[in-house]
Design an enzyme around this catalytic site. Structure first.
Site, PDB file in Angstrom:
ATOM      1  N   ASP A 120       9.894 -15.067   3.422  1.00  0.00           N
ATOM      2  CA  ASP A 120      10.727 -14.138   4.148  1.00  0.00           C
ATOM      3  C   ASP A 120      10.518 -14.602   5.695  1.00  0.00           C
ATOM      4  O   ASP A 120       9.595 -15.438   6.187  1.00  0.00           O
ATOM      5  CB  ASP A 120      10.406 -12.578   4.290  1.00  0.00           C
ATOM      6  CG  ASP A 120       8.810 -12.644   3.882  1.00  0.00           C
ATOM      7  OD1 ASP A 120       7.773 -13.305   4.284  1.00  0.00           O
ATOM      8  OD2 ASP A 120       8.257 -11.676   3.197  1.00  0.00           O
ATOM      9  N   ASP A 169       3.236  -0.390   0.212  1.00  0.00           N
ATOM     10  CA  ASP A 169       4.609   0.455  -0.565  1.00  0.00           C
ATOM     11  C   ASP A 169       5.232  -0.237  -1.843  1.00  0.00           C
ATOM     12  O   ASP A 169       6.173   0.125  -2.424  1.00  0.00           O
ATOM     13  CB  ASP A 169       5.477   0.701   0.425  1.00  0.00           C
ATOM     14  CG  ASP A 169       6.174  -0.553   0.957  1.00  0.00           C
ATOM     15  OD1 ASP A 169       5.896  -1.739   0.397  1.00  0.00           O
ATOM     16  OD2 ASP A 169       7.194  -0.258   1.686  1.00  0.00           O
ATOM     17  N   HIS A 199       6.221  -3.419  -1.846  1.00  0.00           N
ATOM     18  CA  HIS A 199       6.932  -4.758  -1.869  1.00  0.00           C
ATOM     19  C   HIS A 199       6.557  -5.992  -2.010  1.00  0.00           C
ATOM     20  O   HIS A 199       5.385  -6.118  -2.012  1.00  0.00           O
ATOM     21  CB  HIS A 199       7.508  -4.554  -0.276  1.00  0.00           C
ATOM     22  CG  HIS A 199       6.653  -5.058   0.695  1.00  0.00           C
ATOM     23  ND1 HIS A 199       6.538  -4.151   2.076  1.00  0.00           N
ATOM     24  CD2 HIS A 199       5.825  -5.909   0.885  1.00  0.00           C
ATOM     25  CE1 HIS A 199       5.654  -4.847   2.556  1.00  0.00           C
ATOM     26  NE2 HIS A 199       5.212  -5.853   2.226  1.00  0.00           N
ATOM     27  N   GLU A 234      11.659  -4.130  -0.107  1.00  0.00           N
ATOM     28  CA  GLU A 234      11.169  -2.752  -0.328  1.00  0.00           C
ATOM     29  C   GLU A 234      11.577  -1.699  -1.142  1.00  0.00           C
ATOM     30  O   GLU A 234      12.454  -2.317  -1.929  1.00  0.00           O
ATOM     31  CB  GLU A 234      11.653  -2.050   1.268  1.00  0.00           C
ATOM     32  CG  GLU A 234      11.201  -2.869   2.590  1.00  0.00           C
ATOM     33  CD  GLU A 234       9.617  -2.645   2.905  1.00  0.00           C
ATOM     34  OE1 GLU A 234       8.855  -2.376   2.062  1.00  0.00           O
ATOM     35  OE2 GLU A 234       9.448  -2.731   4.145  1.00  0.00           O
TER      36      GLU A 234
HETATM   37  C1  F6R Z   1       4.776 -12.017   3.744  1.00  0.00           C
HETATM   38  C2  F6R Z   1       5.168 -11.024   2.473  1.00  0.00           C
HETATM   39  C3  F6R Z   1       4.432  -9.642   2.325  1.00  0.00           C
HETATM   40  C4  F6R Z   1       3.122  -9.547   2.220  1.00  0.00           C
HETATM   41  C5  F6R Z   1       2.729  -8.170   2.261  1.00  0.00           C
HETATM   42  C6  F6R Z   1       1.260  -8.036   2.358  1.00  0.00           C
HETATM   43  O1  F6R Z   1       5.422 -12.934   3.557  1.00  0.00           O
HETATM   44  O2  F6R Z   1       5.756 -11.369   1.942  1.00  0.00           O
HETATM   45  O3  F6R Z   1       5.118  -9.338   1.147  1.00  0.00           O
HETATM   46  O4  F6R Z   1       2.521 -10.432   1.421  1.00  0.00           O
HETATM   47  O5  F6R Z   1       3.171  -7.285   3.271  1.00  0.00           O
HETATM   48  O6  F6R Z   1       0.762  -8.155   3.637  1.00  0.00           O
HETATM   49  P1  F6R Z   1      -0.808  -8.393   3.880  1.00  0.00           P
HETATM   50  O7  F6R Z   1      -1.169  -9.809   2.955  1.00  0.00           O
HETATM   51  O8  F6R Z   1      -0.613  -8.774   5.238  1.00  0.00           O
HETATM   52  O9  F6R Z   1      -1.373  -7.400   3.526  1.00  0.00           O
END
Ligand code: F6R
Length: 260
Positions: free
Chosen positions: A66, A135, A137, A142
């Site tokens: 992303d 959440d 995702h 989301e």
């Molecule tokens: C980032 C991504 C997100 C993160 C998620 C967890 O490329 O795709 O899905 O993996 O927000 O973030 P962290 O690892 O910072 O807790």
């Protein structure tokens, strides 16, 4: 879905071994890259293996999950720059072989279609590294995301913007509202998915991911349908799992040759 509950250093070794196996057997393998905090220890270990054991990324291809929309090209939190800093520049990975969705495109729809095509042209993702949001995702799909979605623009939830404010001087107003993200359908086509989650703040999302009903409200639950998905958890992230002792027993009795 295989669930491994172990201390972080062991989880890191398992993930790095799986990535190394791909690159040793297929030097031009395709690795799916996540940003955020969760994969950082894995990237540190891959950089160490490159330095000390000659693990090479020279022919590998990388596709990011992303990207924020609208962050200037040189912004340190632009995910393409984060990936360059955290892994690509620390190994022998040519810049041109690591791609992310173009969050600066004027034609967003075309940029998303082009990204899907690029993944397809590369032969698909061999191993996808994932984190999970509080959440639920995965990538930036989301709650409410279509379970068969493809790369597209999404609006980040207030929860995700709050969680990610730590990367933006703790100022939520600096966190973009929009991102481009691989869809759940895109991610599901990776041949092996390795999701890593640590810390108590992930416990509910992990419980839903592994044990909840498949639902767009917890987008990660679609991974229950994947034929080869490994979920790597520390004790805190696993603390709400109903079948934790079964997962621990299964892993402890696993034949040595099996790998993840
Ligand atoms: C980032 C991504 C997100 C993160 C998620 C967890 O490329 O795709 O899905 O993996 O927000 O973030 P962290 O690892 O910072 O807790």
């Amino acid at each position: 879905m295989e669930v491994v509950i172990a201390p972080l250093p062991e989880l890191v070794q398992l993930a790095a071994n799986a990535i190394e196996d791909v690159l040793r057997s297929k030097p031009d393998g395709v690795i799916g890259l996540a940003t955020g905090s969760s994969p950082l220890a894995i990237y540190d270990e891959l950089a160490r293996r490159h330095r000390e054991d000659g693990l090479s990324f020279a022919k590998a291809r990388g596709f990011m999950l992303d990207e924020y929309v609208g962050l200037p090209k040189d912004h340190p939190e632009r995910y393409r720059n984060v990936i360059e800093k955290e892994i690509a520049s620390r190994v022998d990975w040519p810049e041109s072989q690591v791609q992310g969705p173009n969050g600066l495109a004027t034609d967003i729809k075309q940029a998303c279609a082009d990204y899907e095509q690029a993944i397809k042209d590369a032969g698909g993702v061999d191993l996808q590294i994932l984190g999970i949001g509080t959440d639920g995702h995965i990538a930036f799909n989301e709650p409410g995301s279509s379970l068969t979605s493809r790369t597209r623009i999404k609006t980040l939830t207030a929860q995700t913007r709050e969680d990610n404010a730590r990367f933006f001087d703790d100022d939520i107003d600096q966190v973009p509202h929009h991102c481009l993200t691989q869809g759940l359908g895109t991610i599901m086509e990776a041949r092996h998915i390795v999701l890593i989650a640590t810390g108590k703040q992930k416990a509910e999302a992990v419980h839903q991911l592994v044990e909840g009903p498949i639902s767009a409200m917890w987008p990660g639950t679609i991974l229950q349908m994947h034929p080869h998905c490994t979920v790597l958890l520390d004790d805190a992230a696993a603390s709400r799992l109903q079948l934790a002792s079964y997962y621990r027993g299964t892993y402890n009795h696993k034949p040595d040759w099996q790998g993840i």
